[in-house]
Design a protein around this motif. Structure first.
Motif, PDB file in Angstrom:
ATOM      1  N   ALA A   3     -16.016  43.378  27.140  1.00  0.00           N
ATOM      2  CA  ALA A   3     -17.275  44.037  27.586  1.00  0.00           C
ATOM      3  C   ALA A   3     -18.457  43.313  27.776  1.00  0.00           C
ATOM      4  O   ALA A   3     -18.437  42.081  27.212  1.00  0.00           O
ATOM      5  CB  ALA A   3     -17.686  45.111  26.503  1.00  0.00           C
ATOM      6  N   ILE A   4     -19.425  43.444  28.619  1.00  0.00           N
ATOM      7  CA  ILE A   4     -20.645  42.826  28.829  1.00  0.00           C
ATOM      8  C   ILE A   4     -21.415  43.355  28.030  1.00  0.00           C
ATOM      9  O   ILE A   4     -22.141  44.448  27.915  1.00  0.00           O
ATOM     10  CB  ILE A   4     -20.928  43.226  30.348  1.00  0.00           C
ATOM     11  N   ARG A   5     -22.307  42.334  27.272  1.00  0.00           N
ATOM     12  CA  ARG A   5     -23.482  42.979  26.337  1.00  0.00           C
ATOM     13  C   ARG A   5     -24.554  42.991  27.117  1.00  0.00           C
ATOM     14  O   ARG A   5     -24.968  41.854  27.731  1.00  0.00           O
ATOM     15  CB  ARG A   5     -23.541  41.912  25.211  1.00  0.00           C
ATOM     16  N   LYS A   6     -25.120  44.186  27.314  1.00  0.00           N
ATOM     17  CA  LYS A   6     -26.221  44.427  28.150  1.00  0.00           C
ATOM     18  C   LYS A   6     -27.607  43.638  27.828  1.00  0.00           C
ATOM     19  O   LYS A   6     -28.362  43.511  28.493  1.00  0.00           O
ATOM     20  CB  LYS A   6     -26.630  45.966  28.350  1.00  0.00           C
ATOM     21  N   SER A   7     -27.902  43.471  26.550  1.00  0.00           N
ATOM     22  CA  SER A   7     -29.014  42.550  26.266  1.00  0.00           C
ATOM     23  C   SER A   7     -29.036  41.274  26.827  1.00  0.00           C
ATOM     24  O   SER A   7     -30.138  40.721  27.053  1.00  0.00           O
ATOM     25  CB  SER A   7     -28.910  42.470  24.691  1.00  0.00           C
ATOM     26  N   ASP A   8     -27.857  40.618  26.893  1.00  0.00           N
ATOM     27  CA  ASP A   8     -28.061  39.389  27.450  1.00  0.00           C
ATOM     28  C   ASP A   8     -26.992  38.826  28.676  1.00  0.00           C
ATOM     29  O   ASP A   8     -26.998  37.814  29.158  1.00  0.00           O
ATOM     30  CB  ASP A   8     -28.035  38.245  26.441  1.00  0.00           C
ATOM     31  N   GLY A   9     -26.173  39.914  28.911  1.00  0.00           N
ATOM     32  CA  GLY A   9     -25.311  39.506  30.118  1.00  0.00           C
ATOM     33  C   GLY A   9     -23.878  38.914  29.479  1.00  0.00           C
ATOM     34  O   GLY A   9     -22.986  38.700  30.440  1.00  0.00           O
ATOM     35  N   LYS A  10     -23.688  38.508  28.297  1.00  0.00           N
ATOM     36  CA  LYS A  10     -22.664  37.929  27.818  1.00  0.00           C
ATOM     37  C   LYS A  10     -21.405  38.749  27.889  1.00  0.00           C
ATOM     38  O   LYS A  10     -21.355  39.666  27.371  1.00  0.00           O
ATOM     39  CB  LYS A  10     -23.077  37.181  26.409  1.00  0.00           C
ATOM     40  N   VAL A  11     -20.327  38.020  28.300  1.00  0.00           N
ATOM     41  CA  VAL A  11     -19.019  39.011  28.204  1.00  0.00           C
ATOM     42  C   VAL A  11     -18.305  38.495  26.772  1.00  0.00           C
ATOM     43  O   VAL A  11     -18.401  37.362  26.429  1.00  0.00           O
ATOM     44  CB  VAL A  11     -18.005  38.339  29.298  1.00  0.00           C
ATOM     45  N   ILE A  12     -18.160  39.657  26.036  1.00  0.00           N
ATOM     46  CA  ILE A  12     -17.595  39.536  24.473  1.00  0.00           C
ATOM     47  C   ILE A  12     -16.511  40.334  24.653  1.00  0.00           C
ATOM     48  O   ILE A  12     -16.001  41.115  25.304  1.00  0.00           O
ATOM     49  CB  ILE A  12     -18.698  40.077  23.604  1.00  0.00           C
ATOM     50  N   GLU A  13     -15.543  39.810  23.664  1.00  0.00           N
ATOM     51  CA  GLU A  13     -14.269  40.791  23.189  1.00  0.00           C
ATOM     52  C   GLU A  13     -14.614  41.677  22.137  1.00  0.00           C
ATOM     53  O   GLU A  13     -15.302  41.309  20.980  1.00  0.00           O
ATOM     54  CB  GLU A  13     -13.352  39.408  22.963  1.00  0.00           C
ATOM     55  N   VAL A  14     -14.383  42.975  22.143  1.00  0.00           N
ATOM     56  CA  VAL A  14     -14.356  44.107  21.268  1.00  0.00           C
ATOM     57  C   VAL A  14     -13.396  44.700  21.007  1.00  0.00           C
ATOM     58  O   VAL A  14     -12.508  44.579  21.813  1.00  0.00           O
ATOM     59  CB  VAL A  14     -15.951  44.917  21.748  1.00  0.00           C
ATOM     60  N   GLU A  15     -13.313  45.347  19.862  1.00  0.00           N
ATOM     61  CA  GLU A  15     -12.302  46.122  19.303  1.00  0.00           C
ATOM     62  C   GLU A  15     -12.645  47.399  19.968  1.00  0.00           C
ATOM     63  O   GLU A  15     -13.789  47.958  19.772  1.00  0.00           O
ATOM     64  CB  GLU A  15     -12.009  45.942  18.071  1.00  0.00           C
TER      65      GLU A  15
END
Length: 110
Positions: A3-15
């Motif tokens: 998913a992309i974290r909207k606060s900084d645009g970073k792609v992260i792995e989430v459960e």
């Protein structure tokens, strides 16, 4: 899932069930964008050669030195030949040309 974290645009792995990042951070669904495209990498094999005038060319097939014309040439009548910035590959000289290379291309991150 990614998913992309909207606060900084970073792609992260989430459960998926809890939207928890691997480090334990929690996110509401409204804080994440799930439209993450996987970056596709493409590799292209080819050759790079530098002419005596310092111009640099990328070739799809191994080039040959065209002495009468004074430059590297391909067998495809320049269809498979592309000019690239002369400052690219500074270690490639006229004397050690052509050099076989593999280029890796991937989409630029937004």
């Amino acid at each position: 899932m990614k998913a992309i974290r909207k606060s900084d645009g970073k792609v992260i792995e989430v459960e998926p069930q809890r939207f928890m990042e691997q480090d334990g951070s929690m996110y509401a669904p409204s804080e994440l964008d799930f439209n993450v495209e996987e970056a596709e990498e493409v590799t292209i094999d080819g050759w790079v050669a530098r002419n005596k005038d310092n111009s640099l060319y990328l070739f799809k097939a191994e080039p040959w030195y065209n002495s009468p014309r004074g430059y590297w040439d391909d067998h495809l009548m320049s269809i498979g030949c592309f000019s690239i910035p002369s400052e690219s590959f500074p270690h490639i000289t006229f004397d050690n040309s052509p050099i076989e290379i593999t280029l890796t291309l991937k989409p630029k991150k937004k």
